[in-house]
Design a protein around this motif. Structure first.
Motif, short mmCIF file in Angstrom:
data_model
loop_
_atom_site.label_atom_id
_atom_site.label_comp_id
_atom_site.label_asym_id
_atom_site.label_seq_id
_atom_site.Cartn_x
_atom_site.Cartn_y
_atom_site.Cartn_z
N GLU A 64 -0.25 14.22 -35.83
CA GLU A 64 0.58 14.17 -34.63
C GLU A 64 2.02 13.78 -34.98
OE1 GLU A 64 -0.20 11.31 -31.53
OE2 GLU A 64 -1.09 9.93 -32.97
N ASP A 65 2.94 14.28 -34.14
CA ASP A 65 4.35 13.97 -34.34
C ASP A 65 4.66 12.60 -33.74
OD1 ASP A 65 4.48 16.51 -35.34
OD2 ASP A 65 5.39 17.38 -33.54
N LEU A 66 5.44 11.79 -34.49
CA LEU A 66 5.84 10.47 -33.98
C LEU A 66 7.29 10.48 -33.51
CD1 LEU A 66 4.23 8.13 -36.69
CD2 LEU A 66 3.24 8.93 -34.55
N PHE A 109 -6.49 -0.54 -33.70
CA PHE A 109 -5.27 0.07 -33.15
C PHE A 109 -4.54 -0.85 -32.14
CE2 PHE A 109 -7.24 4.16 -34.61
CZ PHE A 109 -6.23 4.50 -35.51
N SER A 110 -5.16 -1.98 -31.81
CA SER A 110 -4.46 -2.90 -30.90
C SER A 110 -4.33 -4.29 -31.52
CB SER A 110 -5.21 -3.00 -29.57
OG SER A 110 -6.53 -3.45 -29.81
N ASP A 115 -0.66 0.44 -31.50
CA ASP A 115 -0.43 1.87 -31.68
C ASP A 115 -0.39 2.53 -30.29
OD1 ASP A 115 -0.81 4.67 -31.99
OD2 ASP A 115 -1.54 4.33 -34.03
N HIS A 116 0.83 2.70 -29.77
CA HIS A 116 0.96 3.18 -28.39
C HIS A 116 0.43 4.60 -28.20
CE1 HIS A 116 2.88 -0.44 -27.21
NE2 HIS A 116 3.75 -0.33 -28.19
N ARG A 121 -3.52 7.15 -24.95
CA ARG A 121 -4.61 8.13 -24.75
C ARG A 121 -5.87 7.44 -24.25
NH1 ARG A 121 -2.49 10.42 -29.73
NH2 ARG A 121 -1.55 12.43 -29.27
N ARG A 122 -6.16 6.25 -24.80
CA ARG A 122 -7.35 5.50 -24.36
C ARG A 122 -7.25 5.19 -22.87
NH1 ARG A 122 -11.67 4.30 -24.49
NH2 ARG A 122 -12.13 2.20 -25.18
#
Ligand code: SF4
Ligand code: SF4
Length: 339
Positions: A64-66, A109-110, A115-116, A121-122
């Protein structure tokens, strides 16, 4: 909250969501394999086989692009990719071994860095699980504390009933809200019994004993014998619902390009290669040891959880027949006294 839904209503529900322009993901045929991918209609849904890759990519895509960058003279422009643009999503047909890995991934991821991309997405996704009525020789969810109808990680769990349709049970506020929003598609329970659940053959591992051995045997000849066949292809990590290594690379030219995040795998020979050329995991047994240590010791030390849900994917896909359940059995049989 418990309700019931017929198969016809389940498909109508999926089509209604798609008509409302919601993103609906589910297992579907994609080339030669079944993958969790966006559905264009309910008829795409394939519920007869476990998707080749896990549901993690709905939250943590392969690539994915950041951000994007461009340069005019000495002026550098940066354009962020906004996670807020991610669409509301419903995922259907998530097997319990996949769903159970999602809250496990939430921990990493938290943790210190949020990781936004993953977390947004979550937040915007509702997970609808589906209990399993069949298992193959590689399934071992029951050996790592789960089961073919375990609701961990689901918002709503569907359990197939004799005579068709499913029992639908909410396991979160999102699941409850979903049952309320779509109440016309669900009905009250009529007492129909669930179909018999799958019965994976594996017997439960003593994960504490395995962890204790791992705590004390970073160096041990067992690692060479276990990992001698591993060719470092990384397939096991890519299909795993719980593996989450990634790399970040700038792609493009000096004038313009993108910063992108890609899946990576600790089985790859260059995964720990230093700029100096030194590689602390210079041999495959050291890399395979890390895979096992990360899943059954380091993640447990850090988050009190195991990074394996017994989905069996890595066993099915390994080109040289390395069987992680067999590896755990071998470790379980070792003398766990401190050397
Ligand atoms: S799939 Fe098998 S050969 Fe490939 S990295 Fe994993 S254990 Fe090694
Ligand atoms: S380690 Fe293997 S069996 Fe365990 S969750 Fe990952 S792919 Fe599935």
């Amino acid at each position: 909250m418990q309700k019931q839904i017929t198969e016809a209503n389940l498909r109508l529900l999926i089509d209604s969501l798609i008509l409302k322009r919601q993103r609906v993901i589910g297992p579907r045929q994609s080339g030669s394999m079944v993958l969790y991918e966006p559905l264009s209609s309910a008829s795409d849904l394939v519920l007869t086989e476990q998707p080749r890759r896990s549901v993690k990519e709905a939250f943590f895509p392969v690539c994915e692009d950041l951000l994007e960058y461009s340069k005019q003279g000495q002026q550098v422009e940066l354009a962020d990719i906004e996670p807020d643009r991610f669409p509301e999503t419903v995922i259907f047909g998530v097997r319990p071994c996949d769903a159970a890995a999602v809250p496990v991934l939430d921990s990493v991821f938290s943790w210190d860095y949020k990781d936004h991309f993953y977390l947004k997405r979550r937040e915007k996704t509702t997970i609808i699980g589906l209990a399993c009525n069949t298992a193959d020789d590689s399934c071992f969810c029951t050996a790592v504390g789960l089961s073919p109808d375990n609701p961990k990680g689901t918002d709503l769990m569907l359990t197939p009933l004799t005579g068709g349709g499913c029992l639908a049970e909410s396991h979160s506020e999102k699941g409850e809200a979903f049952l309320i929003t779509w109440k016309d598609r669900f009905s009250e329970l009529d007492g129909t019994k669930p179909l018999p659940l799958a019965q994976p053959a594996a017997t439960p591992f003593d994960l504490k004993k395995i962890k204790n051995w791992l705590d004390n045997h970073f160096e041990d000849p067992v690692w060479d014998s276990i990992a001698v066949r591993c060719v470092g292809c990384g397939a096991c990590a890519f299909v795993c619902p719980a593996c989450h290594c990634f790399d970040i690379i700038d792609e493009g030219s000096e004038k313009a390009g993108k910063r992108r995040k890609f899946w990576d795998a600790c089985g790859f020979s260059k995964f720990t290669n230093h700029a100096s050329g030194h590689n602390p995991r210079n041999l495959q047994p050291k890399r395979y040891r890390n895979r096992i240590m990360h899943k059954f010791k380091y993640y447990d030390d850090k988050f009190g959880q195991t990074l394996c849900t017994g989905c069996g994917r890595c066993i099915r896909i390994c080109p040289v027949g390395i069987d992680i359940a067999g590896v755990l059995e071998e470790i379980e049989q070792q003398d766990d006294s401190v050397k």
